[in-house]
Design a protein around this motif. Structure first.
Motif, PDB file in Angstrom:
ATOM      1  N   TYR A  31     -50.458  11.615  -3.394  1.00  0.00           N
ATOM      2  CA  TYR A  31     -50.772  10.417  -4.174  1.00  0.00           C
ATOM      3  C   TYR A  31     -50.524  10.631  -5.668  1.00  0.00           C
ATOM      4  CZ  TYR A  31     -52.444   8.058  -0.058  1.00  0.00           C
ATOM      5  OH  TYR A  31     -52.497   7.451   1.177  1.00  0.00           O
ATOM      6  N   LYS A  32     -50.717  11.853  -6.155  1.00  0.00           N
ATOM      7  CA  LYS A  32     -50.499  12.154  -7.574  1.00  0.00           C
ATOM      8  C   LYS A  32     -49.015  12.388  -7.869  1.00  0.00           C
ATOM      9  CE  LYS A  32     -51.873  15.508 -11.116  1.00  0.00           C
ATOM     10  NZ  LYS A  32     -50.765  16.453 -11.233  1.00  0.00           N
ATOM     11  N   ASP A  33     -48.397  13.299  -7.146  1.00  0.00           N
ATOM     12  CA  ASP A  33     -47.041  13.730  -7.486  1.00  0.00           C
ATOM     13  C   ASP A  33     -45.947  12.850  -6.895  1.00  0.00           C
ATOM     14  OD1 ASP A  33     -48.275  15.831  -8.819  1.00  0.00           O
ATOM     15  OD2 ASP A  33     -48.139  17.157  -7.087  1.00  0.00           O
ATOM     16  N   GLN A  34     -46.121  12.384  -5.665  1.00  0.00           N
ATOM     17  CA  GLN A  34     -45.070  11.597  -5.040  1.00  0.00           C
ATOM     18  C   GLN A  34     -45.197  10.102  -5.344  1.00  0.00           C
ATOM     19  OE1 GLN A  34     -45.390  13.933  -1.160  1.00  0.00           O
ATOM     20  NE2 GLN A  34     -43.238  13.345  -1.198  1.00  0.00           N
ATOM     21  N   LEU A  35     -46.413   9.550  -5.240  1.00  0.00           N
ATOM     22  CA  LEU A  35     -46.587   8.132  -5.577  1.00  0.00           C
ATOM     23  C   LEU A  35     -46.793   7.915  -7.072  1.00  0.00           C
ATOM     24  CD1 LEU A  35     -48.751   6.532  -2.745  1.00  0.00           C
ATOM     25  CD2 LEU A  35     -46.302   6.296  -3.158  1.00  0.00           C
ATOM     26  N   GLY A  36     -47.241   8.944  -7.780  1.00  0.00           N
ATOM     27  CA  GLY A  36     -47.398   8.836  -9.230  1.00  0.00           C
ATOM     28  C   GLY A  36     -48.652   8.103  -9.682  1.00  0.00           C
ATOM     29  N   LEU A  37     -49.694   8.083  -8.836  1.00  0.00           N
ATOM     30  CA  LEU A  37     -50.946   7.435  -9.241  1.00  0.00           C
ATOM     31  C   LEU A  37     -51.725   8.341 -10.189  1.00  0.00           C
ATOM     32  CD1 LEU A  37     -52.171   5.892  -5.862  1.00  0.00           C
ATOM     33  CD2 LEU A  37     -50.938   4.772  -7.725  1.00  0.00           C
ATOM     34  N   GLN A  38     -52.525   7.732 -11.065  1.00  0.00           N
ATOM     35  CA  GLN A  38     -53.309   8.481 -12.031  1.00  0.00           C
ATOM     36  C   GLN A  38     -54.531   9.094 -11.353  1.00  0.00           C
ATOM     37  OE1 GLN A  38     -55.002   6.164 -15.215  1.00  0.00           O
ATOM     38  NE2 GLN A  38     -56.010   7.936 -16.101  1.00  0.00           N
ATOM     39  N   LEU A  39     -54.601  10.427 -11.362  1.00  0.00           N
ATOM     40  CA  LEU A  39     -55.746  11.140 -10.794  1.00  0.00           C
ATOM     41  C   LEU A  39     -56.912  11.062 -11.781  1.00  0.00           C
ATOM     42  CD1 LEU A  39     -56.938  13.034  -8.603  1.00  0.00           C
ATOM     43  CD2 LEU A  39     -56.017  14.944  -9.928  1.00  0.00           C
ATOM     44  N   PHE A  76     -48.641  -1.372  -2.116  1.00  0.00           N
ATOM     45  CA  PHE A  76     -48.492  -1.050  -3.532  1.00  0.00           C
ATOM     46  C   PHE A  76     -47.406  -1.936  -4.136  1.00  0.00           C
ATOM     47  CE2 PHE A  76     -50.089   2.895  -1.612  1.00  0.00           C
ATOM     48  CZ  PHE A  76     -51.169   3.165  -2.437  1.00  0.00           C
ATOM     49  N   HIS A  77     -47.784  -2.750  -5.135  1.00  0.00           N
ATOM     50  CA  HIS A  77     -46.845  -3.674  -5.754  1.00  0.00           C
ATOM     51  C   HIS A  77     -45.942  -2.919  -6.735  1.00  0.00           C
ATOM     52  CE1 HIS A  77     -45.311  -6.958  -8.231  1.00  0.00           C
ATOM     53  NE2 HIS A  77     -45.515  -7.700  -7.167  1.00  0.00           N
ATOM     54  N   VAL A  78     -44.637  -3.119  -6.596  1.00  0.00           N
ATOM     55  CA  VAL A  78     -43.648  -2.537  -7.512  1.00  0.00           C
ATOM     56  C   VAL A  78     -42.764  -3.670  -8.024  1.00  0.00           C
ATOM     57  CG1 VAL A  78     -43.645  -0.263  -6.420  1.00  0.00           C
ATOM     58  CG2 VAL A  78     -42.030  -1.996  -5.621  1.00  0.00           C
ATOM     59  N   GLU A  79     -42.165  -3.488  -9.194  1.00  0.00           N
ATOM     60  CA  GLU A  79     -41.306  -4.528  -9.758  1.00  0.00           C
ATOM     61  C   GLU A  79     -39.996  -4.649  -8.985  1.00  0.00           C
ATOM     62  OE1 GLU A  79     -41.873  -6.848 -12.183  1.00  0.00           O
ATOM     63  OE2 GLU A  79     -43.923  -6.109 -11.985  1.00  0.00           O
ATOM     64  N   GLU A 109     -39.428 -14.699  -2.631  1.00  0.00           N
ATOM     65  CA  GLU A 109     -39.262 -13.847  -1.444  1.00  0.00           C
ATOM     66  C   GLU A 109     -40.210 -12.662  -1.568  1.00  0.00           C
ATOM     67  OE1 GLU A 109     -34.474 -14.558  -0.742  1.00  0.00           O
ATOM     68  OE2 GLU A 109     -35.173 -12.667  -1.575  1.00  0.00           O
ATOM     69  N   THR A 110     -40.891 -12.327  -0.480  1.00  0.00           N
ATOM     70  CA  THR A 110     -41.746 -11.143  -0.450  1.00  0.00           C
ATOM     71  C   THR A 110     -41.022 -10.069   0.355  1.00  0.00           C
ATOM     72  OG1 THR A 110     -43.738 -12.497  -0.573  1.00  0.00           O
ATOM     73  CG2 THR A 110     -44.013 -10.228   0.180  1.00  0.00           C
ATOM     74  N   TRP A 111     -40.768  -8.942  -0.294  1.00  0.00           N
ATOM     75  CA  TRP A 111     -40.065  -7.814   0.305  1.00  0.00           C
ATOM     76  C   TRP A 111     -41.047  -6.669   0.525  1.00  0.00           C
ATOM     77  CZ3 TRP A 111     -34.581  -6.924   0.808  1.00  0.00           C
ATOM     78  CH2 TRP A 111     -33.793  -8.026   0.484  1.00  0.00           C
ATOM     79  N   ASN A 116     -51.223   8.104   7.522  1.00  0.00           N
ATOM     80  CA  ASN A 116     -51.604   6.719   7.257  1.00  0.00           C
ATOM     81  C   ASN A 116     -50.337   5.942   6.905  1.00  0.00           C
ATOM     82  OD1 ASN A 116     -54.597   6.953   7.289  1.00  0.00           O
ATOM     83  ND2 ASN A 116     -54.218   8.317   5.567  1.00  0.00           N
ATOM     84  N   THR A 117     -50.246   4.692   7.345  1.00  0.00           N
ATOM     85  CA  THR A 117     -49.107   3.839   7.024  1.00  0.00           C
ATOM     86  C   THR A 117     -49.450   2.948   5.836  1.00  0.00           C
ATOM     87  OG1 THR A 117     -48.416   3.796   9.338  1.00  0.00           O
ATOM     88  CG2 THR A 117     -47.556   2.047   7.921  1.00  0.00           C
ATOM     89  N   HIS A 118     -48.570   2.930   4.831  1.00  0.00           N
ATOM     90  CA  HIS A 118     -48.722   2.077   3.657  1.00  0.00           C
ATOM     91  C   HIS A 118     -47.373   1.423   3.375  1.00  0.00           C
ATOM     92  CE1 HIS A 118     -52.635   3.796   3.192  1.00  0.00           C
ATOM     93  NE2 HIS A 118     -52.187   4.978   2.826  1.00  0.00           N
ATOM     94  N   ALA A 119     -47.313   0.603   2.338  1.00  0.00           N
ATOM     95  CA  ALA A 119     -46.066  -0.081   2.002  1.00  0.00           C
ATOM     96  C   ALA A 119     -45.922  -0.236   0.498  1.00  0.00           C
ATOM     97  CB  ALA A 119     -46.028  -1.464   2.659  1.00  0.00           C
ATOM     98  N   VAL A 120     -44.660  -0.335   0.060  1.00  0.00           N
ATOM     99  CA  VAL A 120     -44.377  -0.846  -1.275  1.00  0.00           C
ATOM    100  C   VAL A 120     -43.936  -2.283  -1.066  1.00  0.00           C
ATOM    101  CG1 VAL A 120     -43.857   1.310  -2.459  1.00  0.00           C
ATOM    102  CG2 VAL A 120     -42.043   0.150  -1.222  1.00  0.00           C
ATOM    103  N   MET A 121     -44.300  -3.152  -1.994  1.00  0.00           N
ATOM    104  CA  MET A 121     -43.941  -4.562  -1.866  1.00  0.00           C
ATOM    105  C   MET A 121     -43.490  -5.097  -3.211  1.00  0.00           C
ATOM    106  SD  MET A 121     -47.569  -6.615  -1.773  1.00  0.00           S
ATOM    107  CE  MET A 121     -46.746  -8.165  -2.026  1.00  0.00           C
TER     108      MET A 121
END
Length: 124
Positions: free
Chosen positions: A24-32, A68-71, A101-103, A113-118
């Motif tokens: 979550y920190k290194d690959q997704l880049g979330l703030q720990l 996870f919402h991305v631009e 459109e929602t991608w 766990n399964t997650h998504a970028v949208m």
């Protein structure tokens, strides 16, 4: 009686807290925010993400799907793949409402766990 105003925290179970924290920190880049021996807390634009070893078997199942919402979903997909994130599918349209459109593209974290970028794209 208090009204619910927002989601304050989302919990995601982990089998290995060090591996999950790194994902979550290194690959997704979330703030720990901080860690303990059995948990890690991240900030996701004001919503706290709580990764933890389950307290007991009752909580040792897959989490809800986090979106996870991305631009730019295509750019995020390529960048996350380069970081070693395993996607289940490629970015694809799941809904079209008027000009929007929602991608989405779904992936697995290190704890299965399964997650998504949208991304929501205005067309036309």
């Amino acid at each position: 009686m208090g009204e619910i105003k927002k989601i304050g925290q989302i919990g995601v179970p982990a089998k290995n807290i060090e591996r999950a924290t790194a994902f979550y920190k290194d690959q997704l880049g979330l703030q720990l925010l901080f860690t303990t021996e059995t948990m890690a807390f991240f900030d996701c634009d004001g919503v706290r993400l709580f990764i933890s070893l389950p307290e007991n078997e009752e909580f040792a199942h897959s989490s809800s799907v986090l979106y996870f919402h991305v631009e730019n979903i295509h750019q995020a997909y390529e960048e996350y793949k380069e970081k070693g994130i395993v996607f289940i599918d490629e970015p694809h349209i799941v809904a079209k409402m008027g000009q929007t459109e929602t991608w989405m593209a779904f992936f697995k974290d290190t704890e299965d766990n399964t997650h998504a970028v949208m991304s929501e794209v205005v067309v036309g």
